[in-house]
Scaffold this motif. Sequence first.
Motif, PDB file in Angstrom:
ATOM      1  N   VAL A  93       0.860  -1.196   0.000  1.00 26.33           N
ATOM      2  CA  VAL A  93       0.000   0.000   0.000  1.00 26.33           C
ATOM      3  C   VAL A  93       0.889   1.236   0.000  1.00 26.33           C
ATOM      4  CG1 VAL A  93      -1.808   1.260   1.211  1.00 26.33           C
ATOM      5  CG2 VAL A  93      -1.787  -1.251   1.264  1.00 26.33           C
ATOM      6  N   CYS A  94       0.673   2.138  -0.942  1.00 30.96           N
ATOM      7  CA  CYS A  94       1.504   3.334  -1.032  1.00 30.96           C
ATOM      8  C   CYS A  94       0.878   4.496  -0.252  1.00 30.96           C
ATOM      9  CB  CYS A  94       1.726   3.731  -2.485  1.00 30.96           C
ATOM     10  SG  CYS A  94       0.284   4.473  -3.301  1.00 30.96           S
ATOM     11  N   LYS A  95       1.625   5.597  -0.132  1.00 32.49           N
ATOM     12  CA  LYS A  95       1.186   6.749   0.656  1.00 32.49           C
ATOM     13  C   LYS A  95      -0.058   7.409   0.079  1.00 32.49           C
ATOM     14  CE  LYS A  95       3.242  10.735   0.214  1.00 32.49           C
ATOM     15  NZ  LYS A  95       4.239  11.826   0.220  1.00 32.49           N
ATOM     16  N   HIS A  96      -0.337   7.150  -1.215  1.00 34.85           N
ATOM     17  CA  HIS A  96      -1.494   7.767  -1.864  1.00 34.85           C
ATOM     18  C   HIS A  96      -2.746   6.912  -1.740  1.00 34.85           C
ATOM     19  CE1 HIS A  96       2.258   8.977  -3.949  1.00 34.85           C
ATOM     20  NE2 HIS A  96       1.762  10.195  -3.768  1.00 34.85           N
ATOM     21  N   GLY A  97      -2.617   5.760  -1.073  1.00 33.40           N
ATOM     22  CA  GLY A  97      -3.768   4.881  -0.891  1.00 33.40           C
ATOM     23  C   GLY A  97      -3.911   3.822  -1.962  1.00 33.40           C
ATOM     24  N   GLY A  98      -2.933   3.693  -2.849  1.00 33.97           N
ATOM     25  CA  GLY A  98      -2.978   2.645  -3.861  1.00 33.97           C
ATOM     26  C   GLY A  98      -2.634   1.291  -3.260  1.00 33.97           C
ATOM     27  N   ILE A  99      -3.401   0.266  -3.625  1.00 32.96           N
ATOM     28  CA  ILE A  99      -3.179  -1.087  -3.120  1.00 32.96           C
ATOM     29  C   ILE A  99      -2.664  -1.939  -4.273  1.00 32.96           C
ATOM     30  CG2 ILE A  99      -4.224  -3.127  -2.070  1.00 32.96           C
ATOM     31  CD1 ILE A  99      -6.378  -1.282  -0.903  1.00 32.96           C
ATOM     32  N   TYR A 100      -1.443  -2.452  -4.146  1.00 32.56           N
ATOM     33  CA  TYR A 100      -0.788  -3.220  -5.200  1.00 32.56           C
ATOM     34  C   TYR A 100      -0.803  -4.705  -4.843  1.00 32.56           C
ATOM     35  CZ  TYR A 100       0.911   1.341  -6.724  1.00 32.56           C
ATOM     36  OH  TYR A 100       0.986   2.646  -7.161  1.00 32.56           O
ATOM     37  N   GLU A 101      -1.213  -5.521  -5.797  1.00 30.57           N
ATOM     38  CA  GLU A 101      -1.223  -6.964  -5.597  1.00 30.57           C
ATOM     39  C   GLU A 101       0.206  -7.491  -5.630  1.00 30.57           C
ATOM     40  OE1 GLU A 101      -3.343 -10.879  -7.622  1.00 30.57           O
ATOM     41  OE2 GLU A 101      -2.677  -9.219  -8.901  1.00 30.57           O
ATOM     42  N   GLY A 102       0.611  -8.182  -4.563  1.00 30.88           N
ATOM     43  CA  GLY A 102       1.904  -8.846  -4.542  1.00 30.88           C
ATOM     44  C   GLY A 102       1.703 -10.313  -4.842  1.00 30.88           C
ATOM     45  N   ARG A 103       1.800 -11.137  -3.809  1.00 32.20           N
ATOM     46  CA  ARG A 103       1.469 -12.555  -3.966  1.00 32.20           C
ATOM     47  C   ARG A 103      -0.031 -12.763  -4.086  1.00 32.20           C
ATOM     48  NH1 ARG A 103       5.610 -16.651  -1.472  1.00 32.20           N
ATOM     49  NH2 ARG A 103       7.507 -15.551  -2.058  1.00 32.20           N
ATOM     50  N   GLY A 104      -0.789 -11.762  -3.658  1.00 30.55           N
ATOM     51  CA  GLY A 104      -2.234 -11.850  -3.772  1.00 30.55           C
ATOM     52  C   GLY A 104      -2.863 -12.583  -2.608  1.00 30.55           C
ATOM     53  N   ALA A 105      -4.128 -12.901  -2.767  1.00 32.89           N
ATOM     54  CA  ALA A 105      -4.920 -13.457  -1.663  1.00 32.89           C
ATOM     55  C   ALA A 105      -4.933 -14.973  -1.609  1.00 32.89           C
ATOM     56  CB  ALA A 105      -6.360 -12.937  -1.755  1.00 32.89           C
ATOM     57  N   ASP A 106      -4.258 -15.646  -2.549  1.00 36.21           N
ATOM     58  CA  ASP A 106      -4.354 -17.101  -2.609  1.00 36.21           C
ATOM     59  C   ASP A 106      -3.040 -17.815  -2.295  1.00 36.21           C
ATOM     60  OD1 ASP A 106      -7.080 -17.096  -3.433  1.00 36.21           O
ATOM     61  OD2 ASP A 106      -6.413 -16.507  -5.425  1.00 36.21           O
ATOM     62  N   ARG A 107      -1.973 -17.069  -2.009  1.00 35.74           N
ATOM     63  CA  ARG A 107      -0.673 -17.685  -1.766  1.00 35.74           C
ATOM     64  C   ARG A 107      -0.133 -17.280  -0.406  1.00 35.74           C
ATOM     65  NH1 ARG A 107       2.908 -15.523  -6.316  1.00 35.74           N
ATOM     66  NH2 ARG A 107       4.505 -16.687  -5.169  1.00 35.74           N
ATOM     67  N   ARG A 108       0.543 -18.216   0.250  1.00 37.31           N
ATOM     68  CA  ARG A 108       1.104 -17.913   1.567  1.00 37.31           C
ATOM     69  C   ARG A 108       2.175 -16.839   1.446  1.00 37.31           C
ATOM     70  NH1 ARG A 108       4.286 -22.052   5.290  1.00 37.31           N
ATOM     71  NH2 ARG A 108       2.591 -23.420   4.802  1.00 37.31           N
ATOM     72  N   SER A 109       2.253 -16.003   2.462  1.00 41.32           N
ATOM     73  CA  SER A 109       3.242 -14.942   2.481  1.00 41.32           C
ATOM     74  C   SER A 109       4.627 -15.515   2.735  1.00 41.32           C
ATOM     75  CB  SER A 109       2.892 -13.911   3.560  1.00 41.32           C
ATOM     76  OG  SER A 109       2.902 -14.524   4.833  1.00 41.32           O
ATOM     77  N   ALA A 110       5.654 -14.690   2.496  1.00 40.24           N
ATOM     78  CA  ALA A 110       7.021 -15.108   2.772  1.00 40.24           C
ATOM     79  C   ALA A 110       7.771 -14.055   3.571  1.00 40.24           C
ATOM     80  CB  ALA A 110       7.760 -15.390   1.469  1.00 40.24           C
ATOM     81  N   ALA A 111       7.079 -12.998   3.988  1.00 42.00           N
ATOM     82  CA  ALA A 111       7.748 -11.857   4.610  1.00 42.00           C
ATOM     83  C   ALA A 111       7.645 -11.821   6.125  1.00 42.00           C
ATOM     84  CB  ALA A 111       7.153 -10.556   4.047  1.00 42.00           C
ATOM     85  N   ASN A 112       6.760 -12.638   6.699  1.00 40.32           N
ATOM     86  CA  ASN A 112       6.419 -12.422   8.108  1.00 40.32           C
ATOM     87  C   ASN A 112       7.469 -12.933   9.080  1.00 40.32           C
ATOM     88  OD1 ASN A 112       4.061 -11.120   7.441  1.00 40.32           O
ATOM     89  ND2 ASN A 112       2.827 -12.992   7.493  1.00 40.32           N
ATOM     90  N   SER A 113       8.031 -14.110   8.846  1.00 41.66           N
ATOM     91  CA  SER A 113       9.075 -14.659   9.707  1.00 41.66           C
ATOM     92  C   SER A 113       9.005 -16.161   9.651  1.00 41.66           C
ATOM     93  CB  SER A 113       8.906 -14.218  11.171  1.00 41.66           C
ATOM     94  OG  SER A 113       9.837 -14.867  12.009  1.00 41.66           O
ATOM     95  N   THR A 114      10.159 -16.792   9.767  1.00 43.37           N
ATOM     96  CA  THR A 114      10.199 -18.232   9.976  1.00 43.37           C
ATOM     97  C   THR A 114      10.506 -18.546  11.431  1.00 43.37           C
ATOM     98  OG1 THR A 114      12.543 -18.288   9.358  1.00 43.37           O
ATOM     99  CG2 THR A 114      10.929 -18.689   7.603  1.00 43.37           C
TER     100      THR A 114
END
Length: 624
Positions: A93-114
């Motif tokens: 999400v950018c400062k202007h309120g734009g929401i950009y699809e990364g991995r999207g809503a169907d794939r597990r994240s990889a950024a949170n922590s192992t």
Amino acid sequence: MVTIISRDEWGALPPKKIDPDPFTPWLGGVVIHHEGGGNKSVDPHDRCAALVRQIQNDAMNYDIVGEIEYDLSKLHIGHKEPEYDDIPYNFVVCKHGGIYEGRGADRRSAANSTETPGANSNYYAVMGLIGADDPVTPEMAAAIKDLCGWLQNVRDAGFSIKGHRDVRTTYTECPGNLYPYVQRGDFYVPGSGTGGGPYDNTLYIYPRSAWGARPPKDVTPVNISARTGFTVHYSDGPTTQTPRQIQNYHMDSNGWSDIGYNFLVDTSGRIFEGRGWYVEGAHAYGANTTHIGVCFIGESGDATDLALSAIASLYQTAVDMTNYTLAKTYHGGLPGNSTDCPGAQLRVWVQGGMQATLSSLVYATGTYTGSGGSDSSGSSGGGMTQVRSVAAQQQAVNGLGYSPALNVDGVWGPKTDAGVRWLQGKVGAQADGLWGPATETAYKTSTGGGSGGGSSSGGMASVRSVAAQQQAVNGLGYSPALNVDGVWGPKTDAGVRWLQGKVGAQADGLWGPATESAYFAYIDDGAGLTVDGDFGAMTIRATQRAIGVTVDGQWGPDSKRALQHHLNVWGNAGLVEDGDTGPATYKALQSFLNSMTGAGLSVDGAWGPATVKALQTALNQGRF
């Protein structure tokens, strides 16, 4: 209304590969991030897409190994990470309120922590496109709140909204200036979250495939017309227990064929399919065929209004399915069942008629109609996933020459149902569209014992391709690392057997449903401990998390009492819960570890490195 800028629109690179790992965000929620140190946000808005592209490129191709974060004037090096296969965030999400699809809503994240079990598998990752020195704009805050509400209401995210620092055990300032918003609850939309919110009249049933159930050793079908009662239980353990952990206790410690309950319910009102509507349970003496057993995950006093609503709604669904009234019972009230289960709170509630708000029940993978049920399949109307995932069924159907070939997307629908029925007819099984043990046996007999897509010498690829098995082996630290070439050979066979031993599966070199479940229990529920026999702070914290006490790394009387209670509940130890962990407690612990993991300990009541190593192994395998 949430408007999402798609990957095509911002010019995303294709991912190197799509992870096969399951994503279960209903068990957690959303984790908020920022980009890092300094100033990151840009103006005008049309420059933001390039910044998202740069984040993806850096994640997939960066040269510096490790996370680098600036804390004021200090350089801090976090834990080392490999290159990513894609942008690690689900959304940006950018400062202007734009929401950009990364991995999207169907794939597990990889950024949170192992570092924290389940951080990636149970939480979406949402990054605010700002640095540590950038302010949070009203547009960004509003967009993140809208996105969190959409993820919770539409895309199955759980109730929890956390900052990245909340799921990391090593140092991080992330999400920087966004963290006060997380702490104040500014991103939470009232009534949001799966399991139903206070203003939502829908509750969700999560199928066996969704929570990573092990395949049953045996299944005894029961016609719904044989049901005459409905029995309420409690787990008498921490509310943080997962259905998979309870299944492990039942199968490994008790020696049962499967988890004992037909359904389980947690404090958020989420309903987890156990044996389902049409399979005999193992929850109450003399009532396993006649009574549907529902277990609340928690102790007496923990049941919330949402949990009561879920149990009552399951009862009403059972009545609708049978077309007659079922007896409302509790475990300790059944003849021949002398037990405190389900505790005072639920016992009084059942005796009072199980009064609660009734809600509509919806399967998380499809709409529940209240007429057909899932037949313990994990999908309304078909797709027997307790034996073989929907995607694996689709692969098997295609492997036998079905035309037109099915789309292997893991989604059950009319085309997959027709394909499975076709396969069943071809291999000589009953063509009912339900891939159960009989279909699995007939399929393997027809294909010469193969797995559908694997090589003849091993590599059970109906569940996971050979290349994915090689990646998983390497991911757990196998050395020397396997060449990920998708070819089965002696080295891959040895690596898979090594992994199976590490995660607690039978080391036979065949990656079937049991290995798949054990693998995900290890990476999602496991503690990630070094098995060194040292009962230090990390092992203490992991033990405290498993037994449901304050996680502070201090092994005091409260933790000792909780351990004794845990062994009494799950190991039938008969200990006095006095916080005095002497030889009797250690003998009970050793017996429990032997039953859960086959540790082979001498039950001598001696506390030493061997017992600690067995404990660490059980915690790593999610089997404590």
